[in-house]
Design an enzyme around this catalytic site. Structure first.
Site, PDB file in Angstrom:
ATOM      1  CE  LYS A 138       0.735   1.049   4.556  1.00 35.21           C
ATOM      2  NZ  LYS A 138       1.537   2.207   5.120  1.00 35.21           N
ATOM      3  CG  MET A 169      10.516  -7.356   6.396  1.00 34.90           C
ATOM      4  SD  MET A 169      10.256  -8.432   7.350  1.00 34.90           S
ATOM      5  CE  MET A 169      11.542  -8.571   8.386  1.00 34.90           C
ATOM      6  N   GLY A 185       3.834  -4.284   4.372  1.00 30.45           N
ATOM      7  CA  GLY A 185       4.186  -5.756   3.938  1.00 30.45           C
ATOM      8  C   GLY A 185       3.650  -6.764   4.927  1.00 30.45           C
ATOM      9  CG  ASP A 205      -1.364   0.048   7.825  1.00 31.90           C
ATOM     10  OD1 ASP A 205      -2.260   1.101   8.317  1.00 31.90           O
ATOM     11  OD2 ASP A 205      -0.241   0.585   7.522  1.00 31.90           O
TER      12      ASP A 205
HETATM   13  C1  LIG Z   1       1.227   4.718   9.973  1.00 24.58           C
HETATM   14  C2  LIG Z   1       0.440   3.669   9.150  1.00 24.58           C
HETATM   15  O1  LIG Z   1       1.476   2.892   8.410  1.00 24.58           O
HETATM   16  C3  LIG Z   1      -0.460   4.372   7.941  1.00 24.58           C
HETATM   17  O2  LIG Z   1      -1.010   3.374   7.249  1.00 24.58           O
HETATM   18  C4  LIG Z   1      -0.336   2.826  10.021  1.00 24.58           C
HETATM   19  O3  LIG Z   1      -1.373   3.612  10.770  1.00 24.58           O
HETATM   20  C5  LIG Z   1       0.669   1.913  10.913  1.00 24.58           C
HETATM   21  O4  LIG Z   1      -0.084   0.720  10.958  1.00 24.58           O
HETATM   22  P1  LIG Z   1       0.305  -0.800  11.540  1.00 24.58           P
HETATM   23  O5  LIG Z   1       2.015  -0.692  11.099  1.00 24.58           O
HETATM   24  O6  LIG Z   1      -0.618  -1.756  11.185  1.00 24.58           O
HETATM   25  O7  LIG Z   1       0.533  -0.156  12.967  1.00 24.58           O
HETATM   26  P2  LIG Z   1       0.466  -1.163  14.255  1.00 24.58           P
HETATM   27  O8  LIG Z   1       1.075  -2.420  14.271  1.00 24.58           O
HETATM   28  O9  LIG Z   1      -1.170  -1.305  14.912  1.00 24.58           O
HETATM   29  O10 LIG Z   1       1.017  -0.123  15.139  1.00 24.58           O
HETATM   30  C6  LIG Z   1       2.497   0.130  15.364  1.00 24.58           C
HETATM   31  C7  LIG Z   1       2.720   1.153  16.127  1.00 24.58           C
HETATM   32  O11 LIG Z   1       2.263   2.395  15.597  1.00 24.58           O
HETATM   33  C8  LIG Z   1       1.298   2.996  16.547  1.00 24.58           C
HETATM   34  N1  LIG Z   1       0.096   3.817  15.952  1.00 24.58           N
HETATM   35  C9  LIG Z   1      -0.513   2.815  14.984  1.00 24.58           C
HETATM   36  C10 LIG Z   1      -1.569   3.323  14.288  1.00 24.58           C
HETATM   37  C11 LIG Z   1      -2.167   4.509  14.614  1.00 24.58           C
HETATM   38  N2  LIG Z   1      -3.202   4.863  14.235  1.00 24.58           N
HETATM   39  N3  LIG Z   1      -1.702   5.068  15.799  1.00 24.58           N
HETATM   40  C12 LIG Z   1      -0.387   4.665  16.368  1.00 24.58           C
HETATM   41  O12 LIG Z   1       0.056   5.137  17.369  1.00 24.58           O
HETATM   42  C13 LIG Z   1       1.038   2.097  17.465  1.00 24.58           C
HETATM   43  O13 LIG Z   1       0.922   2.596  18.736  1.00 24.58           O
HETATM   44  C14 LIG Z   1       2.212   0.975  17.705  1.00 24.58           C
HETATM   45  O14 LIG Z   1       3.070   1.537  18.292  1.00 24.58           O
HETATM   46  N1  LIG Z   2       5.349 -11.373   7.732  1.00 25.70           N
HETATM   47  C1  LIG Z   2       5.782 -10.428   8.047  1.00 25.70           C
HETATM   48  N2  LIG Z   2       6.255  -9.533   7.202  1.00 25.70           N
HETATM   49  C2  LIG Z   2       6.954  -8.189   7.341  1.00 25.70           C
HETATM   50  N3  LIG Z   2       7.092  -8.151   8.841  1.00 25.70           N
HETATM   51  C3  LIG Z   2       6.850  -8.705   9.688  1.00 25.70           C
HETATM   52  C4  LIG Z   2       6.101 -10.056   9.605  1.00 25.70           C
HETATM   53  N4  LIG Z   2       5.722 -10.336  10.483  1.00 25.70           N
HETATM   54  C5  LIG Z   2       5.868  -9.632  11.469  1.00 25.70           C
HETATM   55  N5  LIG Z   2       6.487  -8.597  11.261  1.00 25.70           N
HETATM   56  C6  LIG Z   2       7.046  -7.427  11.750  1.00 25.70           C
HETATM   57  O1  LIG Z   2       6.481  -6.300  11.615  1.00 25.70           O
HETATM   58  C7  LIG Z   2       7.265  -5.334  11.355  1.00 25.70           C
HETATM   59  C8  LIG Z   2       6.787  -4.024  10.493  1.00 25.70           C
HETATM   60  O2  LIG Z   2       6.600  -4.756   9.236  1.00 25.70           O
HETATM   61  P1  LIG Z   2       5.954  -4.000   7.980  1.00 25.70           P
HETATM   62  O3  LIG Z   2       6.614  -4.590   6.854  1.00 25.70           O
HETATM   63  O4  LIG Z   2       4.495  -4.092   7.836  1.00 25.70           O
HETATM   64  O5  LIG Z   2       6.216  -2.373   8.214  1.00 25.70           O
HETATM   65  P2  LIG Z   2       5.671  -1.146   7.415  1.00 25.70           P
HETATM   66  O6  LIG Z   2       5.762  -1.525   5.979  1.00 25.70           O
HETATM   67  O7  LIG Z   2       6.443  -0.159   8.025  1.00 25.70           O
HETATM   68  O8  LIG Z   2       4.296  -1.322   7.792  1.00 25.70           O
HETATM   69  P3  LIG Z   2       3.064   0.072   8.033  1.00 25.70           P
HETATM   70  O9  LIG Z   2       3.423   0.900   7.090  1.00 25.70           O
HETATM   71  O10 LIG Z   2       2.085  -0.703   8.423  1.00 25.70           O
HETATM   72  O11 LIG Z   2       3.616   0.640   9.433  1.00 25.70           O
HETATM   73  C9  LIG Z   2       8.511  -5.684  10.978  1.00 25.70           C
HETATM   74  O12 LIG Z   2       9.601  -4.921  11.340  1.00 25.70           O
HETATM   75  C10 LIG Z   2       8.490  -7.172  11.725  1.00 25.70           C
HETATM   76  O13 LIG Z   2       9.321  -7.121  12.586  1.00 25.70           O
END
Ligand SMILES: C[C@](O)(CO)[C@H](O)COP(=O)(O)OP(=O)(O)OC[C@H]1O[C@@H](n2ccc(N)nc2=O)[C@H](O)[C@@H]1O
Ligand SMILES: Nc1ncnc2c1ncn2[C@@H]1O[C@H](COP(=O)(O)OP(=O)(O)OP(=O)(O)O)[C@@H](O)[C@H]1O
Length: 280
Positions: free
Chosen positions: A11, A95, A101, A136
């Site tokens: 996304k 990641m 992802g 997400d």
């Molecule tokens: C920033 C975005 O990537 C925008 O798409 C997302 O809102 C993040 O989504 P995500 O990675 O699925 O988030 P989560 O795994 O639920 O949370 C990761 C960290 O971000 C913080 N978090 C996340 C989403 C949100 N609306 N507020 C937050 O403060 C959470 O407290 C947590 O410490």
């Molecule tokens: N199958 C998986 N693939 C990727 N990361 C994973 C998975 N399972 C657990 N994780 C953990 O989730 C963390 C965040 O991964 P992701 O790749 O979704 O980050 P991101 O792209 O920054 O996501 P977002 O934009 O939702 O914050 C990674 O650092 C990893 O430790």
């Protein structure tokens, strides 16, 4: 059907406004999600025992922390399913890059096992399970480009014109939790009034991430030669948007040698859903 493959697409957050912080630490936000025709590849095979096995590119993540495993166990417990699955991951997406992802892997797992185990949960039931794994996950379950509110789970579907993106992944990793807990994060953007298309749209995490990660600042600056550059989510991936594949390809071909990137077109319907609908 006892075995099939699904894409777990990336996304992009085309903008990301942070409106405030809730008492539980999560942030109220407004963001526009689009899906890319590019992502991780997952293969699901039905097994007759309740074991969940995850193979492939999983070495960095302990099984119990892997969002694929967590999604499978969550669905299994919720539905009391007596089936299990072998799930193979080919990791394509960076990641912690802000392209979602991990969340997309979790969502594709919920969608696939719901079909494979014949659980017959609706998309809203799956999204309610998914949000327990990450803010997400619901948008990937919903499978349509959308304007999100709340913590990212309240979705209004939108139709966006298809574009081509060049996405660059700086070598620096950005922790989503670190950005959301940082005192300098801008958290006071007023909620949108009227249609989002008529507003100034930004990513509120960008100024802070640029300050903390010079590589992100450098990437955004470099991309500006080609088009207005933006960061997705809490970074570190940055992107530029074009009408044609050729323009996106041109940027990719000129990337400095040690930089990583990819190009992809955006789609209004998640490729995971398109693939799932073709399976009978
Ligand atoms: C920033 C975005 O990537 C925008 O798409 C997302 O809102 C993040 O989504 P995500 O990675 O699925 O988030 P989560 O795994 O639920 O949370 C990761 C960290 O971000 C913080 N978090 C996340 C989403 C949100 N609306 N507020 C937050 O403060 C959470 O407290 C947590 O410490
Ligand atoms: N199958 C998986 N693939 C990727 N990361 C994973 C998975 N399972 C657990 N994780 C953990 O989730 C963390 C965040 O991964 P992701 O790749 O979704 O980050 P991101 O792209 O920054 O996501 P977002 O934009 O939702 O914050 C990674 O650092 C990893 O430790």
């Amino acid at each position: 059907m006892t075995s099939f493959s699904l894409l777990a697409p990336a996304k992009l957050n085309l903008f990301l406004h942070i409106n405030g912080r809730r008492e539980d630490g999560y942030h109220e936000l407004e963001t526009l999600f689009t899906f890319l025709n590019y992502g991780d590849q997952l293969t699901f095979t039905l097994t007759e025992t309740t074991e969940i096995e995850v193979t492939g590119d999983t070495t960095d993540i302990p099984l119990k922390d892997n969002l694929i495993y967590k999604a499978a166990v969550l669905l299994q417990k919720h539905t009391n399913s007596l089936f299990g699955a072998k799930i193979n991951l080919t990791k394509i997406l960076p990641m912690g890059g802000g392209v979602g992802g991990g969340s997309s892997d979790a969502a594709s797992t919920l969608l696939a096992l719901n079909k494979l185990w014949q659980c017959q949960l609706s998309l809203s039931e799956l999204a309610a399970l998914g949000v327990q794994l990450g803010a997400d996950v619901p948008v990937f379950i919903n499978g349509k480009s959308a304007l999100a509110q709340g913590i990212g789970e309240k979705l209004v579907n939108v139709e966006l014109p298809s574009k081509w993106y060049c996405v660059v992944h700086p070598s620096e990793h950005v922790s989503t939790a670190k950005i959301f807990t940082h005192p300098d994060l801008k958290r006071n953007t007023p909620k949108l009034k009227g249609h989002w298309q008529q507003q100034t749209l930004a990513n509120d995490c960008e100024p802070l991430v640029k300050k903390l990660c010079p590589e992100v600042e450098k990437t955004l600056q470099w991309l500006l030669k080609y088009a207005p550059s933006k960061m997705t989510g809490t970074g570190s991936c940055c992107f530029v948007e074009f009408a044609t594949q050729k323009e996106a390809q041109h940027v990719l071909e000129n990337l400095p040698h040690n930089w990583d990137g990819f190009i992809a077109s955006s789609v209004n319907i998640s490729p995971a859903h398109t693939q799932l609908d073709a399976i009978h």
